[in-house]
Write a protein that holds these residues in place. Structure first.
Motif, PDB file in Angstrom:
ATOM      1  N   ALA A  35       0.936  -1.149  -0.046  1.00  0.00           N
ATOM      2  CA  ALA A  35       0.034  -0.045  -0.208  1.00  0.00           C
ATOM      3  C   ALA A  35       0.947   1.278  -0.111  1.00  0.00           C
ATOM      4  CB  ALA A  35      -1.074   0.091   1.285  1.00  0.00           C
ATOM      5  N   TYR A  36       0.494   2.250  -0.666  1.00  0.00           N
ATOM      6  CA  TYR A  36       1.431   3.306  -0.986  1.00  0.00           C
ATOM      7  C   TYR A  36       0.731   4.610  -0.473  1.00  0.00           C
ATOM      8  CZ  TYR A  36       4.049   0.574  -4.048  1.00  0.00           C
ATOM      9  OH  TYR A  36       4.711  -0.481  -4.584  1.00  0.00           O
ATOM     10  N   VAL A  37       1.326   5.392   0.082  1.00  0.00           N
ATOM     11  CA  VAL A  37       0.779   7.194   0.627  1.00  0.00           C
ATOM     12  C   VAL A  37       1.452   7.801  -0.742  1.00  0.00           C
ATOM     13  CG1 VAL A  37       0.990   8.796   2.043  1.00  0.00           C
ATOM     14  CG2 VAL A  37       1.145   6.394   2.750  1.00  0.00           C
ATOM     15  N   SER A  38       0.700   8.425  -1.369  1.00  0.00           N
ATOM     16  CA  SER A  38       0.967   8.966  -2.545  1.00  0.00           C
ATOM     17  C   SER A  38       1.203  10.435  -2.312  1.00  0.00           C
ATOM     18  CB  SER A  38       0.020   8.711  -3.642  1.00  0.00           C
ATOM     19  OG  SER A  38      -1.080   9.125  -3.276  1.00  0.00           O
ATOM     20  N   ALA A  39       0.531  10.721  -1.187  1.00  0.00           N
ATOM     21  CA  ALA A  39       0.358  12.385  -0.783  1.00  0.00           C
ATOM     22  C   ALA A  39       0.033  12.553   0.793  1.00  0.00           C
ATOM     23  CB  ALA A  39      -0.443  13.134  -1.568  1.00  0.00           C
ATOM     24  N   ILE A  40       0.616  13.384   1.233  1.00  0.00           N
ATOM     25  CA  ILE A  40       0.276  13.850   2.681  1.00  0.00           C
ATOM     26  C   ILE A  40       0.360  15.258   2.726  1.00  0.00           C
ATOM     27  CG2 ILE A  40       0.677  13.889   5.125  1.00  0.00           C
ATOM     28  CD1 ILE A  40       2.387  11.309   4.690  1.00  0.00           C
ATOM     29  N   GLU A  41      -0.671  16.174   3.101  1.00  0.00           N
ATOM     30  CA  GLU A  41      -0.941  17.430   3.267  1.00  0.00           C
ATOM     31  C   GLU A  41      -1.475  17.955   4.420  1.00  0.00           C
ATOM     32  OE1 GLU A  41       0.282  19.771   1.152  1.00  0.00           O
ATOM     33  OE2 GLU A  41       0.998  18.276  -0.222  1.00  0.00           O
ATOM     34  N   THR A  42      -1.246  19.040   4.724  1.00  0.00           N
ATOM     35  CA  THR A  42      -1.771  19.698   6.392  1.00  0.00           C
ATOM     36  C   THR A  42      -2.259  20.728   6.151  1.00  0.00           C
ATOM     37  OG1 THR A  42       0.463  21.091   6.576  1.00  0.00           O
ATOM     38  CG2 THR A  42       0.502  18.532   7.280  1.00  0.00           C
ATOM     39  N   GLY A  77      -4.136  21.390  14.690  1.00  0.00           N
ATOM     40  CA  GLY A  77      -3.679  20.809  13.265  1.00  0.00           C
ATOM     41  C   GLY A  77      -4.469  19.841  12.567  1.00  0.00           C
ATOM     42  N   ALA A  78      -4.309  19.672  11.187  1.00  0.00           N
ATOM     43  CA  ALA A  78      -4.876  18.629  10.592  1.00  0.00           C
ATOM     44  C   ALA A  78      -3.865  18.143   9.539  1.00  0.00           C
ATOM     45  CB  ALA A  78      -6.258  18.981   9.862  1.00  0.00           C
ATOM     46  N   ALA A  79      -4.063  16.842   9.252  1.00  0.00           N
ATOM     47  CA  ALA A  79      -3.392  16.300   8.070  1.00  0.00           C
ATOM     48  C   ALA A  79      -4.008  15.278   7.427  1.00  0.00           C
ATOM     49  CB  ALA A  79      -1.945  15.760   8.578  1.00  0.00           C
ATOM     50  N   ALA A  80      -3.745  14.996   6.038  1.00  0.00           N
ATOM     51  CA  ALA A  80      -4.785  14.013   5.498  1.00  0.00           C
ATOM     52  C   ALA A  80      -3.446  13.273   4.560  1.00  0.00           C
ATOM     53  CB  ALA A  80      -5.700  14.590   4.486  1.00  0.00           C
ATOM     54  N   ALA A  81      -3.663  11.916   4.392  1.00  0.00           N
ATOM     55  CA  ALA A  81      -2.900  11.083   3.567  1.00  0.00           C
ATOM     56  C   ALA A  81      -3.889  10.359   2.569  1.00  0.00           C
ATOM     57  CB  ALA A  81      -2.030  10.132   4.214  1.00  0.00           C
ATOM     58  N   VAL A  82      -3.547  10.323   1.291  1.00  0.00           N
ATOM     59  CA  VAL A  82      -4.072   9.266   0.330  1.00  0.00           C
ATOM     60  C   VAL A  82      -3.345   7.939   0.186  1.00  0.00           C
ATOM     61  CG1 VAL A  82      -4.909   9.316  -2.070  1.00  0.00           C
ATOM     62  CG2 VAL A  82      -4.883  11.434  -0.981  1.00  0.00           C
ATOM     63  N   PRO A 139      13.626  16.185  11.383  1.00  0.00           N
ATOM     64  CA  PRO A 139      12.247  16.613  10.708  1.00  0.00           C
ATOM     65  C   PRO A 139      11.325  16.694  12.101  1.00  0.00           C
ATOM     66  CG  PRO A 139      13.111  14.852   9.528  1.00  0.00           C
ATOM     67  CD  PRO A 139      14.371  15.186  10.641  1.00  0.00           C
ATOM     68  N   SER A 140      11.360  15.657  13.125  1.00  0.00           N
ATOM     69  CA  SER A 140      10.604  15.716  14.189  1.00  0.00           C
ATOM     70  C   SER A 140      10.829  16.982  15.246  1.00  0.00           C
ATOM     71  CB  SER A 140      10.762  14.303  15.228  1.00  0.00           C
ATOM     72  OG  SER A 140      10.640  13.315  14.449  1.00  0.00           O
ATOM     73  N   ARG A 141      11.957  17.285  15.419  1.00  0.00           N
ATOM     74  CA  ARG A 141      12.225  18.459  16.137  1.00  0.00           C
ATOM     75  C   ARG A 141      11.901  19.881  15.370  1.00  0.00           C
ATOM     76  NH1 ARG A 141      15.212  17.169  20.503  1.00  0.00           N
ATOM     77  NH2 ARG A 141      16.540  15.295  20.597  1.00  0.00           N
ATOM     78  N   SER A 174      -2.762  13.242  17.473  1.00  0.00           N
ATOM     79  CA  SER A 174      -2.550  12.167  16.207  1.00  0.00           C
ATOM     80  C   SER A 174      -2.037  12.747  14.843  1.00  0.00           C
ATOM     81  CB  SER A 174      -3.756  11.518  15.895  1.00  0.00           C
ATOM     82  OG  SER A 174      -4.837  12.410  15.530  1.00  0.00           O
ATOM     83  N   ALA A 175      -2.359  14.138  14.689  1.00  0.00           N
ATOM     84  CA  ALA A 175      -1.983  14.793  13.433  1.00  0.00           C
ATOM     85  C   ALA A 175      -0.541  14.840  13.364  1.00  0.00           C
ATOM     86  CB  ALA A 175      -2.841  15.979  13.377  1.00  0.00           C
ATOM     87  N   THR A 176       0.369  15.041  14.354  1.00  0.00           N
ATOM     88  CA  THR A 176       1.707  15.272  14.404  1.00  0.00           C
ATOM     89  C   THR A 176       2.663  14.499  13.593  1.00  0.00           C
ATOM     90  OG1 THR A 176       1.477  15.981  16.709  1.00  0.00           O
ATOM     91  CG2 THR A 176       3.449  16.257  15.979  1.00  0.00           C
ATOM     92  N   VAL A 177       2.464  13.038  13.788  1.00  0.00           N
ATOM     93  CA  VAL A 177       3.487  12.318  12.988  1.00  0.00           C
ATOM     94  C   VAL A 177       2.982  12.353  11.243  1.00  0.00           C
ATOM     95  CG1 VAL A 177       1.811  10.218  12.927  1.00  0.00           C
ATOM     96  CG2 VAL A 177       4.593  10.021  12.823  1.00  0.00           C
ATOM     97  N   LEU A 178       1.785  12.911  10.848  1.00  0.00           N
ATOM     98  CA  LEU A 178       1.569  12.916   9.579  1.00  0.00           C
ATOM     99  C   LEU A 178       2.293  14.140   9.000  1.00  0.00           C
ATOM    100  CD1 LEU A 178      -2.232  12.266   9.359  1.00  0.00           C
ATOM    101  CD2 LEU A 178      -0.542  10.603   8.534  1.00  0.00           C
ATOM    102  N   TYR A 179       2.443  15.229  10.068  1.00  0.00           N
ATOM    103  CA  TYR A 179       3.024  16.228   9.380  1.00  0.00           C
ATOM    104  C   TYR A 179       4.592  16.162   9.363  1.00  0.00           C
ATOM    105  CZ  TYR A 179      -0.177  20.197  10.624  1.00  0.00           C
ATOM    106  OH  TYR A 179      -1.292  21.045  10.406  1.00  0.00           O
ATOM    107  N   ILE A 180       5.201  15.225  10.130  1.00  0.00           N
ATOM    108  CA  ILE A 180       6.617  14.679   9.975  1.00  0.00           C
ATOM    109  C   ILE A 180       6.844  13.871   8.744  1.00  0.00           C
ATOM    110  CG2 ILE A 180       8.533  13.510  11.080  1.00  0.00           C
ATOM    111  CD1 ILE A 180       7.081  14.389  13.762  1.00  0.00           C
ATOM    112  N   LEU A 181       6.146  13.118   8.490  1.00  0.00           N
ATOM    113  CA  LEU A 181       6.010  12.086   7.200  1.00  0.00           C
ATOM    114  C   LEU A 181       5.732  12.893   5.962  1.00  0.00           C
ATOM    115  CD1 LEU A 181       4.021   8.852   8.392  1.00  0.00           C
ATOM    116  CD2 LEU A 181       6.437   8.989   7.791  1.00  0.00           C
TER     117      LEU A 181
END
Length: 376
Positions: free
Chosen positions: A3-10, A209-214, A320-322, A333-340
């Protein structure tokens, strides 16, 4: 099947909290003792945070000219509204962030449109309403009404991992599936003044904050980078049930983030990582530092410090985490998506292994191995 994450946006609220200004605001409250004032100074100063964001417009530098609910600008007093008032603001503010992040992710996905989405997984632990955010995404983004919808609630900072794992499972079962994963957390709604050390720690780090992944089993384009979701693990530490907790009170949700959490992580992180690395024949016998990139949920600066030292990682691997901690704080829960998202945007000429990890109530450690595949 991968399975692939093709995009993550915040998507981030427009009201910015300067950490030093916020520190002084909390320290100046009439109910704060001298000891509390010293603890506030120490926690805020050591947080590793410069700015955070909030949906509470009253806390902005500009006068909103609205009757005070959370902050009385004239007196400088932070107010303490009830849980309904706090949740009502969640109902007003969260949908826009969910939709903004989701729309941006679809546009950046390299070919997936709203009509392609087959499943929606939403994530949040900071508010409730029904029909929920999963329903609103279908309506506001024009998704097919028959889209399958799931909501992961009240799991705390690690909840994006079960969401991504569920998305990967769906893609394995349904090769044509396109899963939209969206997390939105409005943690500042529940922050309040206190002399309690755990509450002070929470006040010094939490933000919105909010983040989304496809996520899909098929890559829409090889011209852009993607993340393959290789393996997930869940570990419960022997202690920590009372050190990171989340309950509902009369004046918002009661957050417990004990100062003992970094010690628990220090004692248990190696054991928690062992099953994840054992799942990969290449990494099983190699040091943790051989993983190219790390996405560690920054519950606080001291947590990142413990992970870095215990696993013998370099400063660059935790950069990236810092940076996300420094610019945005802890968005649950949104934070790790920001880092990814940050890692996904970094240039790469060859595939890179990525290890992601988050900690939450329990104490629960969720982790994942991913591979960043560079675009053409």
């Amino acid at each position: 099947m991968s399975a692939y994450v093709s995009a993550i946006e915040t998507a981030t609220p427009s009201t910015v909290l300067d950490q030093e200004v916020t520190r002084d605001r909390f320290a100046a409250q009439p109910d704060i003792s001298r000891l509390g004032e010293r603890l506030i100074g120490a926690c805020f100063n050591a947080s590793g945070i410069d700015t955070r964001h909030t949906v509470i417009a009253e806390l902005s530098a500009e006068d909103t000219k609205e009757p005070p609910v959370f902050y009385d600008r004239e007196s400088g007093e932070l107010l303490n509204p009830g849980t309904q008032v706090r949740n009502d603001l969640y109902i007003r503010a969260a949908p826009g962030l969910y939709c903004e992040a989701a729309e941006l992710a679809l546009k950046a996905s390299g070919g997936f449109a709203a009509s392609d989405v087959t499943h929606v997984i939403t994530v949040s632990c900071t508010g409730f309403f029904a029909p929920g955010p999963d329903y609103l995404l279908v309506r506001r983004l024009g998704l097919t009404p028959s889209v399958q919808r799931y909501h992961i609630g009240f799991m705390g900072c690690y909840a994006s991992f079960p969401a991504l794992r569920a998305a990967a499972t769906i893609c394995a079962a349904e090769p044509e599936a396109v899963v939209l994963v969206v997390s939105a957390e409005l943690c500042t709604l529940h922050v309040r003044t206190s002399n309690d050390p755990d509450q002070i720690v929470a006040s010094s780090v939490f933000s919105d904050g909010a983040a989304a992944a496809v996520v899909s089993g098929r890559r829409p384009s090889t011209r852009q980078p993607a993340l393959s979701l290789d393996h997930f693990e869940t570990v419960l530490t022997p202690t920590g049930e009372d050190d990171m907790a989340w309950t509902i009170g009369d004046h918002g949700f009661d957050m417990v983030l004990s100062t003992y959490v970094p010690h628990i992580i220090d004692e248990n992180i190696a054991a928690a990582m062992a099953p994840l690395f054992a799942s990969d024949s290449v990494l099983a016998s190699r040091p943790y530092s051989d993983v190219d990139r790390w996405a560690i949920h920054p519950g606080g600066r001291s947590i990142l410090d413990k992970v870095e030292s215990t696993l013998n990682l370099s400063a660059d691997q935790l950069a990236p985490s810092r940076q996300v901690l420094r610019d945005y704080g802890n968005m649950s829960s949104a934070t790790v998506l920001y880092i990814l998202a940050h890692i996904l945007r970094q240039p790469a000429s060859a595939p890179e292994r990525v290890c992601a990890m988050a900690f939450g109530p329990g104490l629960t450690v969720e982790s994942a191995l991913l591979t960043k595949e560079p675009g053409a």
